[in-house]
Design a protein around this motif. Sequence first.
Motif, PDB file in Angstrom:
ATOM      1  N   VAL A   1       0.861  -1.184   0.000  1.00 54.64           N
ATOM      2  CA  VAL A   1       0.000   0.000   0.000  1.00 54.64           C
ATOM      3  C   VAL A   1       0.901   1.238   0.000  1.00 54.64           C
ATOM      4  O   VAL A   1       2.087   1.150   0.318  1.00 54.64           O
ATOM      5  N   PRO A   2       0.364   2.404  -0.342  1.00 54.79           N
ATOM      6  CA  PRO A   2       1.185   3.619  -0.376  1.00 54.79           C
ATOM      7  C   PRO A   2       1.768   3.969   0.991  1.00 54.79           C
ATOM      8  O   PRO A   2       1.171   3.678   2.034  1.00 54.79           O
ATOM      9  N   ALA A   3       2.931   4.615   0.963  1.00 54.68           N
ATOM     10  CA  ALA A   3       3.564   5.089   2.199  1.00 54.68           C
ATOM     11  C   ALA A   3       2.605   6.011   2.937  1.00 54.68           C
ATOM     12  O   ALA A   3       1.832   6.740   2.326  1.00 54.68           O
ATOM     13  N   GLY A   4       2.651   5.955   4.247  1.00 52.15           N
ATOM     14  CA  GLY A   4       1.789   6.783   5.078  1.00 52.15           C
ATOM     15  C   GLY A   4       0.530   6.068   5.525  1.00 52.15           C
ATOM     16  O   GLY A   4      -0.161   6.533   6.434  1.00 52.15           O
ATOM     17  N   THR A   5       0.232   4.933   4.912  1.00 50.61           N
ATOM     18  CA  THR A   5      -0.976   4.187   5.272  1.00 50.61           C
ATOM     19  C   THR A   5      -0.917   3.725   6.724  1.00 50.61           C
ATOM     20  O   THR A   5      -1.931   3.754   7.432  1.00 50.61           O
ATOM     21  N   ALA A   6       0.259   3.316   7.190  1.00 46.17           N
ATOM     22  CA  ALA A   6       0.387   2.776   8.552  1.00 46.17           C
ATOM     23  C   ALA A   6      -0.056   3.775   9.615  1.00 46.17           C
ATOM     24  O   ALA A   6      -0.604   3.374  10.645  1.00 46.17           O
ATOM     25  N   ALA A   7       0.136   5.052   9.360  1.00 47.20           N
ATOM     26  CA  ALA A   7      -0.202   6.070  10.358  1.00 47.20           C
ATOM     27  C   ALA A   7      -1.685   6.069  10.716  1.00 47.20           C
ATOM     28  O   ALA A   7      -2.048   6.353  11.857  1.00 47.20           O
ATOM     29  N   GLY A   8      -2.552   5.720   9.772  1.00 46.72           N
ATOM     30  CA  GLY A   8      -3.980   5.747  10.054  1.00 46.72           C
ATOM     31  C   GLY A   8      -4.669   4.405   9.930  1.00 46.72           C
ATOM     32  O   GLY A   8      -5.890   4.331   9.906  1.00 46.72           O
ATOM     33  N   TRP A   9      -3.891   3.325   9.864  1.00 49.39           N
ATOM     34  CA  TRP A   9      -4.488   2.001   9.650  1.00 49.39           C
ATOM     35  C   TRP A   9      -5.099   1.502  10.944  1.00 49.39           C
ATOM     36  O   TRP A   9      -4.439   1.449  11.984  1.00 49.39           O
ATOM     37  N   ASP A  10      -6.377   1.110  10.901  1.00 43.88           N
ATOM     38  CA  ASP A  10      -7.072   0.695  12.114  1.00 43.88           C
ATOM     39  C   ASP A  10      -8.004  -0.491  11.873  1.00 43.88           C
ATOM     40  O   ASP A  10      -9.028  -0.622  12.535  1.00 43.88           O
ATOM     41  N   VAL A  11      -7.668  -1.350  10.945  1.00 42.28           N
ATOM     42  CA  VAL A  11      -8.529  -2.480  10.619  1.00 42.28           C
ATOM     43  C   VAL A  11      -8.220  -3.642  11.575  1.00 42.28           C
ATOM     44  O   VAL A  11      -7.097  -4.153  11.582  1.00 42.28           O
ATOM     45  N   PRO A  12      -9.210  -4.045  12.386  1.00 45.28           N
ATOM     46  CA  PRO A  12      -8.976  -5.146  13.328  1.00 45.28           C
ATOM     47  C   PRO A  12      -8.529  -6.421  12.608  1.00 45.28           C
ATOM     48  O   PRO A  12      -8.998  -6.728  11.517  1.00 45.28           O
ATOM     49  N   GLY A  13      -7.611  -7.133  13.235  1.00 44.18           N
ATOM     50  CA  GLY A  13      -7.137  -8.394  12.678  1.00 44.18           C
ATOM     51  C   GLY A  13      -6.045  -8.237  11.638  1.00 44.18           C
ATOM     52  O   GLY A  13      -5.633  -9.210  11.023  1.00 44.18           O
ATOM     53  N   SER A  14      -5.581  -7.011  11.425  1.00 44.00           N
ATOM     54  CA  SER A  14      -4.518  -6.771  10.459  1.00 44.00           C
ATOM     55  C   SER A  14      -3.503  -5.813  11.062  1.00 44.00           C
ATOM     56  O   SER A  14      -3.782  -5.156  12.064  1.00 44.00           O
ATOM     57  N   THR A  15      -2.333  -5.776  10.441  1.00 43.13           N
ATOM     58  CA  THR A  15      -1.321  -4.806  10.839  1.00 43.13           C
ATOM     59  C   THR A  15      -0.815  -4.099   9.600  1.00 43.13           C
ATOM     60  O   THR A  15      -0.849  -4.658   8.499  1.00 43.13           O
TER      61      THR A  15
END
Length: 126
Positions: A56-70
Amino acid sequence: METEPSADPRPAPACDLVTVPARQGLEAVDILRRGTGDAVGPVLHDDGGDTLGFVVPAGTAAGWDVPGSTCTQTDGRGLCLAPEPPAEGSDWLLPPGEADLATDPAVLRRALGEAARMIEAADSCR
């Protein structure tokens, strides 16, 4: 005499990696590939078959909040979009060159949610 194009790995654009359980990830890949206009980027799977990783594009981790995933920031640390997998013990499910550069995080979030609902419905019928 014609020469073949170089197969040298190309450095990945800045990207993050969303990791999900394999069952949910495979459902999400199917959903994404059936979608109209929704493209899926490269997808990694581990050799044990337990997880899938979506580029996924850079910066996605900052707002990622999907349960069961990292979602992990790669910060360009050694990730190359090449035919060879970027980490030992992994392989490409959808290799670079056969996929877009990255999966849109909003589209992935919807596909993962739909996949989770499908799996829950299927498991409740057992």
